[in-house]
Motif scaffolding. Structure first.
Motif, PDB file in Angstrom:
ATOM      1  N   VAL A  36       0.921  -1.359   0.022  1.00  0.00           N
ATOM      2  CA  VAL A  36      -0.048  -0.089   0.001  1.00  0.00           C
ATOM      3  C   VAL A  36       0.838   1.070   0.143  1.00  0.00           C
ATOM      4  N   LEU A  37       0.644   2.076  -0.743  1.00  0.00           N
ATOM      5  CA  LEU A  37       1.238   3.472  -0.867  1.00  0.00           C
ATOM      6  C   LEU A  37       0.462   4.773  -0.387  1.00  0.00           C
ATOM      7  N   GLN A  38       0.974   5.178   0.747  1.00  0.00           N
ATOM      8  CA  GLN A  38      -0.021   6.122   1.326  1.00  0.00           C
ATOM      9  C   GLN A  38       0.775   7.598   1.309  1.00  0.00           C
ATOM     10  N   GLU A  39      -0.048   8.639   1.036  1.00  0.00           N
ATOM     11  CA  GLU A  39       0.566  10.011   1.394  1.00  0.00           C
ATOM     12  C   GLU A  39       1.028  10.443   2.750  1.00  0.00           C
ATOM     13  N   PHE A  40       2.380  10.659   2.783  1.00  0.00           N
ATOM     14  CA  PHE A  40       2.955  11.142   3.831  1.00  0.00           C
ATOM     15  C   PHE A  40       2.082  12.424   4.504  1.00  0.00           C
ATOM     16  N   VAL A  41       1.685  12.427   5.692  1.00  0.00           N
ATOM     17  CA  VAL A  41       1.143  13.913   6.092  1.00  0.00           C
ATOM     18  C   VAL A  41       2.157  14.284   7.288  1.00  0.00           C
ATOM     19  N   ASN A  42       2.746  15.348   7.303  1.00  0.00           N
ATOM     20  CA  ASN A  42       3.611  16.065   8.137  1.00  0.00           C
ATOM     21  C   ASN A  42       2.782  16.326   9.305  1.00  0.00           C
ATOM     22  N   HIS A  43       3.263  15.752  10.418  1.00  0.00           N
ATOM     23  CA  HIS A  43       2.625  15.534  11.856  1.00  0.00           C
ATOM     24  C   HIS A  43       3.419  16.009  13.027  1.00  0.00           C
ATOM     25  N   GLY A  44       4.764  16.809  12.795  1.00  0.00           N
ATOM     26  CA  GLY A  44       5.407  17.118  13.804  1.00  0.00           C
ATOM     27  C   GLY A  44       5.944  16.213  14.701  1.00  0.00           C
ATOM     28  N   GLY A  45       6.210  14.887  14.065  1.00  0.00           N
ATOM     29  CA  GLY A  45       7.201  13.931  14.591  1.00  0.00           C
ATOM     30  C   GLY A  45       6.514  13.152  15.711  1.00  0.00           C
ATOM     31  N   VAL A  46       5.096  13.409  16.085  1.00  0.00           N
ATOM     32  CA  VAL A  46       4.332  12.658  17.256  1.00  0.00           C
ATOM     33  C   VAL A  46       3.063  11.769  16.672  1.00  0.00           C
ATOM     34  N   LEU A  47       3.042  10.803  17.214  1.00  0.00           N
ATOM     35  CA  LEU A  47       1.804   9.893  16.822  1.00  0.00           C
ATOM     36  C   LEU A  47       1.009   9.643  17.991  1.00  0.00           C
ATOM     37  N   PHE A  48      -0.017   9.391  18.044  1.00  0.00           N
ATOM     38  CA  PHE A  48      -1.074   9.096  18.994  1.00  0.00           C
ATOM     39  C   PHE A  48      -1.565   7.811  18.889  1.00  0.00           C
ATOM     40  N   LYS A  49      -1.084   6.726  19.707  1.00  0.00           N
ATOM     41  CA  LYS A  49      -1.763   5.419  19.753  1.00  0.00           C
ATOM     42  C   LYS A  49      -2.963   5.317  20.721  1.00  0.00           C
ATOM     43  N   ILE A  50      -4.028   5.252  20.145  1.00  0.00           N
ATOM     44  CA  ILE A  50      -5.342   5.080  20.920  1.00  0.00           C
ATOM     45  C   ILE A  50      -5.515   3.700  21.219  1.00  0.00           C
ATOM     46  N   TYR A  51      -5.518   3.296  22.476  1.00  0.00           N
ATOM     47  CA  TYR A  51      -5.590   1.840  22.659  1.00  0.00           C
ATOM     48  C   TYR A  51      -7.271   1.806  23.213  1.00  0.00           C
ATOM     49  N   ILE A  52      -7.945   0.746  22.678  1.00  0.00           N
ATOM     50  CA  ILE A  52      -9.189   0.542  23.082  1.00  0.00           C
ATOM     51  C   ILE A  52      -9.493  -0.836  23.477  1.00  0.00           C
ATOM     52  N   VAL A  53     -10.066  -0.944  24.705  1.00  0.00           N
ATOM     53  CA  VAL A  53     -10.556  -2.226  25.471  1.00  0.00           C
ATOM     54  C   VAL A  53     -11.830  -2.095  25.842  1.00  0.00           C
ATOM     55  N   GLY A  54     -12.925  -2.641  25.176  1.00  0.00           N
ATOM     56  CA  GLY A  54     -14.090  -2.504  25.333  1.00  0.00           C
ATOM     57  C   GLY A  54     -14.650  -0.821  25.189  1.00  0.00           C
ATOM     58  N   GLU A  55     -15.189  -0.402  26.146  1.00  0.00           N
ATOM     59  CA  GLU A  55     -15.559   0.969  26.341  1.00  0.00           C
ATOM     60  C   GLU A  55     -14.214   1.842  26.761  1.00  0.00           C
ATOM     61  N   ALA A  56     -13.103   1.465  27.374  1.00  0.00           N
ATOM     62  CA  ALA A  56     -12.247   2.110  27.993  1.00  0.00           C
ATOM     63  C   ALA A  56     -11.350   2.759  26.682  1.00  0.00           C
TER      64      ALA A  56
END
Length: 340
Positions: A197-217
């Motif tokens: 898959v080729l995906q356009e790179f979006v500048n984002h300031g070098g920080v990624l957010f990992k959003i963990y989902i466990v049921g409703e948490a």
């Protein structure tokens, strides 16, 4: 002289005995969780701190014997798994049909969508979260199935903008399926091996957010990611460069001294609605979303990856969140059970 409303002594003793009997809790029913995990996943997830806390809460983790029919094992209250293969998926489906009261985390047919990066983000594309303190998008992308020499032409025809992130199409849990590359020119992409898959790179300031989902948490952590690519760099640099995974705990950016405009977490109402919609659309309860904020904006976010049953062992307080989730499954089960 007894004050009006005061209880007679004999009645007071009766109430004390009743109160004492109510305070003696009945032994809690043990929640048995059968698990089928790879050795790597077992090591990262079933850490001693999780097992100890689980036992204290009345939860027992039991390994499923893959050399025996699943239907002959148990009884389980929950089946927790992260294995691939037609035989295993068939065994899980048979087990679900014959044991509908058992919580299977999660159904193989629902997981399947996240094993292919072409279909992975489909449900995000169709979301409308514009009324929730932000906009959620997905980067433009295309799939290359064969003949790497055709990539330059296909990229030009599709109008994708450089640089491009190249990712393996199939997510099968192997190290290779997580190898990613950043391409500064489309001609160098012909060096890579499809399907991808080729995906356009979006500048984002070098920080990624990992959003963990466990049921409703929901739990969000920051990870260091790729730095912004300037127009000057793009005009001078050529080639395809492999970059490391950003999911490791060592890449945590939570304690780093970051620009507040980059480090600020996505708004909670946005994340809550995103998680709720994806749980419903994907039919999954255990997954994580990789999200970035477009650099220079406050409220434009991109989802770039969704992973099933991610590395929860890297998530702060995961043992408390996960055991609470397992207990909530049992509470929902007994709450919804018809009266005898």
């Amino acid at each position: 002289m007894r004050i009006h409303g005061e209880m007679p002594p004999e009645k007071e003793e009766e109430e004390k005995v009743k109160s004492l009997s109510l305070s003696i809790q009945q032994p809690q029913k043990l929640v048995v969780v059968g698990y089928a995990l790879t050795s790597k996943k077992k090591k990262s997830f079933l850490q001693p701190k999780l097992e100890v806390l689980a036992r204290n809460k009345g939860i027992l983790f039991v390994a499923i014997d893959l050399n025996r029919p699943l239907l002959d094992q148990g009884p389980f209250d929950v089946v927790l798994h992260k294995l691939l293969g037609k035989d295993w998926c068939g065994a899980i489906e048979d087990y679900r049909k014959k044991n509908p009261e058992v919580a299977v985390l999660d159904p193989p047919d629902a997981i399947e969508q996240l094993l292919n990066r072409q279909s992975m983000l489909n449900d995000v594309t169709n979301l409308n979260l514009s009324d929730c303190y932000g906009k959620v998008r997905v980067p433009r992308q295309m799939v290359i199935n064969n003949d790497p020499s055709s990539i330059p032409h296909e990229v030009t025809s599709a109008g994708l903008k450089l640089p491009l992130v190249a990712k393996p199409l199939v997510v099968d849990g192997t190290a290779k399926s997580h190898q990613m590359f950043l391409a500064y020119d489309q001609f160098s992409l012909s060096e890579l091996e499809p399907p991808l898959v080729l995906q356009e790179f979006v500048n984002h300031g070098g920080v990624l957010f990992k959003i963990y989902i466990v049921g409703e948490a929901i739990k969000v952590v920051r990870r260091f990611s790729l730095p912004n690519v300037t127009k000057q760099e793009l005009s001078k640099v050529e080639g395809v460069f492999r970059f490391p995974r950003v999911s490791s705990a060592a890449a945590s950016a939570d304690d780093a001294d970051l620009d507040p405009s980059v480090a600020e977490l996505p708004p909670l109402p946005l994340l809550e609605k995103l998680a709720r919609e994806l749980r419903h659309r994907l039919g999954l309860r255990l997954f994580n979303v990789d999200m970035i904020r477009e650099h220079g904006t406050k409220d434009v976010f991109y989802v770039i990856d969704i992973n099933y049953f991610p590395g929860y062992g890297k998530m702060p307080d995961y043992e408390h969140i996960f055991t609470d989730f397992l207990l909530s499954l049992m509470q929902s089960k007994y709450k919804n059970r018809p009266a005898q």
